[in-house]
Design a protein around this motif. Sequence first.
Motif, PDB file in Angstrom:
ATOM      1  N   GLU A 171       0.830  -1.209   0.000  1.00  0.00           N
ATOM      2  CA  GLU A 171       0.000   0.000   0.000  1.00  0.00           C
ATOM      3  C   GLU A 171       0.867   1.263   0.000  1.00  0.00           C
ATOM      4  OE1 GLU A 171      -2.269  -3.402   1.516  1.00  0.00           O
ATOM      5  OE2 GLU A 171      -0.341  -2.510   2.125  1.00  0.00           O
ATOM      6  N   ILE A 172       1.920   1.244   0.796  1.00  0.00           N
ATOM      7  CA  ILE A 172       2.815   2.400   0.871  1.00  0.00           C
ATOM      8  C   ILE A 172       3.538   2.603  -0.456  1.00  0.00           C
ATOM      9  CG2 ILE A 172       4.934   3.270   1.930  1.00  0.00           C
ATOM     10  CD1 ILE A 172       4.005   2.009   4.555  1.00  0.00           C
ATOM     11  N   ALA A 173       4.080   1.539  -1.014  1.00  0.00           N
ATOM     12  CA  ALA A 173       4.798   1.636  -2.286  1.00  0.00           C
ATOM     13  C   ALA A 173       3.874   2.094  -3.405  1.00  0.00           C
ATOM     14  CB  ALA A 173       5.421   0.285  -2.632  1.00  0.00           C
ATOM     15  N   THR A 174       2.648   1.609  -3.402  1.00  0.00           N
ATOM     16  CA  THR A 174       1.682   2.012  -4.432  1.00  0.00           C
ATOM     17  C   THR A 174       1.349   3.491  -4.320  1.00  0.00           C
ATOM     18  OG1 THR A 174       0.696  -0.201  -4.475  1.00  0.00           O
ATOM     19  CG2 THR A 174      -0.628   1.598  -5.362  1.00  0.00           C
ATOM     20  N   ARG A 190      -7.546  17.144  -2.965  1.00  0.00           N
ATOM     21  CA  ARG A 190      -6.369  17.333  -3.801  1.00  0.00           C
ATOM     22  C   ARG A 190      -5.279  16.288  -3.563  1.00  0.00           C
ATOM     23  NH1 ARG A 190      -9.090  21.910  -3.430  1.00  0.00           N
ATOM     24  NH2 ARG A 190      -8.852  23.539  -5.018  1.00  0.00           N
ATOM     25  N   CYS A 191      -5.517  15.386  -2.642  1.00  0.00           N
ATOM     26  CA  CYS A 191      -4.471  14.438  -2.250  1.00  0.00           C
ATOM     27  C   CYS A 191      -4.903  12.986  -2.447  1.00  0.00           C
ATOM     28  CB  CYS A 191      -4.111  14.639  -0.770  1.00  0.00           C
ATOM     29  SG  CYS A 191      -3.474  16.272  -0.342  1.00  0.00           S
ATOM     30  N   LEU A 192      -3.907  12.142  -2.674  1.00  0.00           N
ATOM     31  CA  LEU A 192      -4.103  10.711  -2.508  1.00  0.00           C
ATOM     32  C   LEU A 192      -4.073  10.425  -1.005  1.00  0.00           C
ATOM     33  CD1 LEU A 192      -1.508   9.525  -5.174  1.00  0.00           C
ATOM     34  CD2 LEU A 192      -3.993   9.507  -5.440  1.00  0.00           C
ATOM     35  N   HIS A 193      -4.760   9.370  -0.580  1.00  0.00           N
ATOM     36  CA  HIS A 193      -4.839   9.088   0.850  1.00  0.00           C
ATOM     37  C   HIS A 193      -4.107   7.790   1.180  1.00  0.00           C
ATOM     38  CE1 HIS A 193      -7.994  12.055   2.263  1.00  0.00           C
ATOM     39  NE2 HIS A 193      -7.905  12.262   0.967  1.00  0.00           N
ATOM     40  N   LEU A 194      -3.334   7.837   2.254  1.00  0.00           N
ATOM     41  CA  LEU A 194      -2.632   6.657   2.737  1.00  0.00           C
ATOM     42  C   LEU A 194      -2.712   6.644   4.251  1.00  0.00           C
ATOM     43  CD1 LEU A 194      -0.682   4.208   2.430  1.00  0.00           C
ATOM     44  CD2 LEU A 194       1.210   5.861   2.506  1.00  0.00           C
ATOM     45  N   HIS A 195      -3.188   5.548   4.812  1.00  0.00           N
ATOM     46  CA  HIS A 195      -3.215   5.400   6.269  1.00  0.00           C
ATOM     47  C   HIS A 195      -2.172   4.367   6.667  1.00  0.00           C
ATOM     48  CE1 HIS A 195      -4.525   4.049  10.276  1.00  0.00           C
ATOM     49  NE2 HIS A 195      -4.962   5.288  10.399  1.00  0.00           N
ATOM     50  N   PRO A 198      -0.216  15.131  -4.473  1.00  0.00           N
ATOM     51  CA  PRO A 198       0.366  14.934  -3.137  1.00  0.00           C
ATOM     52  C   PRO A 198      -0.236  13.691  -2.502  1.00  0.00           C
ATOM     53  CG  PRO A 198      -0.528  17.152  -3.426  1.00  0.00           C
ATOM     54  CD  PRO A 198      -1.026  16.339  -4.566  1.00  0.00           C
ATOM     55  N   VAL A 199       0.489  13.100  -1.573  1.00  0.00           N
ATOM     56  CA  VAL A 199      -0.053  11.977  -0.816  1.00  0.00           C
ATOM     57  C   VAL A 199      -0.208  12.427   0.628  1.00  0.00           C
ATOM     58  CG1 VAL A 199       2.278  10.986  -0.525  1.00  0.00           C
ATOM     59  CG2 VAL A 199       0.263   9.575  -0.096  1.00  0.00           C
ATOM     60  N   LEU A 200      -1.433  12.327   1.128  1.00  0.00           N
ATOM     61  CA  LEU A 200      -1.745  12.679   2.504  1.00  0.00           C
ATOM     62  C   LEU A 200      -1.653  11.410   3.346  1.00  0.00           C
ATOM     63  CD1 LEU A 200      -2.860  14.456   4.811  1.00  0.00           C
ATOM     64  CD2 LEU A 200      -5.169  14.003   3.916  1.00  0.00           C
ATOM     65  N   ILE A 201      -0.706  11.390   4.285  1.00  0.00           N
ATOM     66  CA  ILE A 201      -0.485  10.213   5.114  1.00  0.00           C
ATOM     67  C   ILE A 201      -1.023  10.481   6.511  1.00  0.00           C
ATOM     68  CG2 ILE A 201       1.199   8.537   5.932  1.00  0.00           C
ATOM     69  CD1 ILE A 201       3.122   9.515   3.825  1.00  0.00           C
ATOM     70  N   GLU A 202      -1.954   9.658   6.931  1.00  0.00           N
ATOM     71  CA  GLU A 202      -2.521   9.776   8.267  1.00  0.00           C
ATOM     72  C   GLU A 202      -2.190   8.524   9.073  1.00  0.00           C
ATOM     73  OE1 GLU A 202      -6.371  12.475   8.165  1.00  0.00           O
ATOM     74  OE2 GLU A 202      -6.627  10.730   6.846  1.00  0.00           O
ATOM     75  N   GLY A 203      -2.201   8.680  10.377  1.00  0.00           N
ATOM     76  CA  GLY A 203      -1.905   7.554  11.247  1.00  0.00           C
ATOM     77  C   GLY A 203      -1.335   8.045  12.561  1.00  0.00           C
TER      78      GLY A 203
END
Length: 237
Positions: free
Chosen positions: A38-41, A217-222, A52-57
């Motif tokens: 998921e992170i690599a993708t 505006r961002c891709l989402h990654l948790h 941009p990638v928005l990383i939450e966690g």
Amino acid sequence: MTDRATGAPKGAETPAGLASVEAVTSMLAKSGYIATPEIATAVYLAHHLRKPVLIEGPAGVGKTDLARSVAQGLDQPLIRMQCYEGLDESKALYEWKYGKQLLYTQILKDKIGHLVEDADSLDEALHKLTGFQDIFFSRDFLEPRPLLKAIEQAGGSVLLIDEIDKSDEEFEALLLEVLSDYQVTVPELGTFAAQGLLLVVVTSNATRELGDALKRRCLHLHIDFPDAELEARIVRT
């Protein structure tokens, strides 16, 4: 000019480390970061979709370290903007070098007599001085802050907007142009667009709800805490 397929500046080539999801995984591993699929993708798509990638966690799961590892893997500078309450455009985008402008004003004041001594009328004197007005707001007097500095990197950069949830809601509006078009507009000078490959990482610990305009505006990654198997791999690394 941008490439229609990737949105990257025209003529820019995709680095080998971003050529595929597998290549991203390998690049991060060489930098000491164990990435899940998921992170690599997310990193792969952030580059190829130019979003941009928005990383939450929760804190401590490797959000900031991911941006640092990507910059190391790509051999590009990491430009970090740490967010906090009260952050404004003078600290994030740019500000004018007021001290230098003041010094220039004094120099101009000392020389103004020589500049207009041949003028036959007030209109002619003002016309001679008109050209000096724009110099006060030229690129020489502009001090770039993290957002503009990242955009101006000719060789590309990784821009880390860290802990966006710690900033005020109003500050998010300042980011929208950067996050949408990878550019900054300075009213006095025009628009500065990204010169090289720019990868933007925005992190949040979810201490407050982010605005819909920013999230769109961002891709989402948790990123959550690793399971036992992944944690064992991280410890071995």
